[in-house]
Design a protein around this motif. Sequence first.
Motif, PDB file in Angstrom:
ATOM      1  N   ILE A 165      39.096  21.586  37.008  1.00 47.53           N
ATOM      2  CA  ILE A 165      38.688  22.981  36.935  1.00 47.53           C
ATOM      3  C   ILE A 165      39.797  23.796  37.570  1.00 47.53           C
ATOM      4  N   VAL A 166      40.336  24.747  36.829  1.00 43.81           N
ATOM      5  CA  VAL A 166      41.336  25.628  37.415  1.00 43.81           C
ATOM      6  C   VAL A 166      40.571  26.773  38.061  1.00 43.81           C
ATOM      7  N   ARG A 167      40.521  26.736  39.393  1.00 43.66           N
ATOM      8  CA  ARG A 167      39.676  27.672  40.130  1.00 43.66           C
ATOM      9  C   ARG A 167      40.421  28.948  40.489  1.00 43.66           C
ATOM     10  N   SER A 168      39.660  29.916  40.993  1.00 45.80           N
ATOM     11  CA  SER A 168      40.236  31.192  41.403  1.00 45.80           C
ATOM     12  C   SER A 168      41.451  30.965  42.307  1.00 45.80           C
TER      13      SER A 168
ATOM     14  N   GLN B  96      44.185  29.511  41.538  1.00 48.82           N
ATOM     15  CA  GLN B  96      45.023  28.370  41.156  1.00 48.82           C
ATOM     16  C   GLN B  96      45.760  28.664  39.852  1.00 48.82           C
TER      17      GLN B  96
ATOM     18  N   ASN C 208      38.336  29.136  35.627  1.00 43.20           N
ATOM     19  CA  ASN C 208      37.396  30.082  36.224  1.00 43.20           C
ATOM     20  C   ASN C 208      38.013  31.470  36.372  1.00 43.20           C
TER      21      ASN C 208
END
Lengths: 264, 226
Positions: B107-110, B112, B127
Amino acid sequence: MGEAIVITSGKGGVGKTTTAANLGTSLALLDKKVCLIDTDIGLRNLDVVLGLENRIIYDIVDVIQEKCKLQQALIKDKRFDCLYLLPAAQTSDKTALTAEGMKQMIDELKQDYDYILIDCPAGIEQGYQNAVAGADKAIVVTTPEKSSVRDADRIIGLLEQEEIEPPHLVINRIRNHMMENGDMLAIDDIVQILSIELLGIVADDDEVIKASNHGEPIAFQPNTRASIAYRNIARRILGESVPLMNLEQKEGFFDKVKKALGFR
Amino acid sequence: MTKQFVTIKGTRDGLTLILDDTCAFEDLLGELERVLTANDIEGDEPMVTVTVKIGNRYVTQKQEDQLRETIRKQKKLVVEEITSNVILKEKALQWKEESEVRLHQKIVRSGQVLEVTGDLLLVGDVNPGGKVVASGNIFVMGNLRGIAHAGVKGNKDTIIAASLMAPSQLRIAEVISRSPDHDTEGVPMECGYIDTSKDQIVMDQLARLAKTRSIMNAFERRVSHG
Ligand SMILES: Nc1ncnc2c1ncn2[C@@H]1O[C@H](COP(=O)(O)OP(=O)(O)O)[C@@H](O)[C@H]1O
Ligand SMILES: [Mg+2]
């Protein structure tokens, strides 16, 4: 050998300190030996929420700087013999804490306590690093607001780089009517975006604020929605499977039928 | 002169110069100049575009400039392109890099950023506040809620596709489009690409893509375009 859990969020004011105080109280109610650590240097308030402010003599910085022994700085709770607080320093400068110092201290505490709950400051800088340094697990607190979920997501990304277990989620300050109107993010949507395990949800409840003002965490009260929610979370931490509490519990089945039929 | 080094062909689109690839480069330049001056185009004729084919000869950048210079001296000629059948190993490796599909599962999170050379195949979400960047195409098998930037080195032929398309921004090469200001649920199985006539990113159902354009990877594109 105990377990250290950091309670964090990224954003400030979402309920980290409230969660720490209430989970500490709830675990103590379940006869666990608990130590709460406030790492919010300069903005300490875990002691206030617990009503222990007037007992503070030494603080966490004194321990790290070896001005006192760890045991001397620990404050025993008024209500429980198995609940202790290591308060933050109010005046020292923030750089006094180090990740290495925290690790050592938490390792020492793990010998004596079942759970060490670490209340984390807001932000993602050194204060956060220190709070996370000695933790085995993490609880991420968010509210059902976009900005809060965004920051939780950021924190989860950072936690994934640490050597700790995948974090668990607490959604705090849920307001039923806003949720029904679609003015708040739905629980499912939050869990879907953050995609970590949901540990519990807590309603927004004025009683929480009243209780902290009296220096007595809400979890100590037998029967409010928030106290049940916190105690359920504590039981889930212990590994029990407790179904998610229905936030609508005040609205019974007949109320719903009446509503559906157009009665008010 | 025994063998001709320069062959000129007239086509509908202009001139094609076919250059010998075995003689010395100096000899080739010399003859090119002679042939072009001999065939000088008269006064008010329109400009003529020239395609230069140099066969299996590798030319350095300096030599390529010399070729262009020689042709440009004839006022009516514009060099469209110089094509060679050969490239350096170094270049071949770069092409290979840029045409590979990079598989990522996360998951590419906030906050990143996931950046790859080549095409990106992400199994997972992007995200809000997260960003994915690729020199080639981007395929997200998951929810695209953050920013995606395809063709980051300037390739406008690239596309962005997602299982659920709900981005805050899409970028392809230098073209940017942002989401509407009102909240949207996102569109399942959608893709975006540049409509060259408008120089804008347009969205379409993934299922229709096969009818409107083909997804080429960087290698195919380069070999076919030279
Ligand atoms: N479930 C809740 N219902 C009502 N008020 C809450 C709730 N949780 C927290 N609060 C209030 O929100 C404020 C911020 O909470 P706090 O725990 O101090 O946040 P943080 O430690 O993340 O900065 C406090 O005034 C607290 O009493
Ligand atoms: Mg706090």
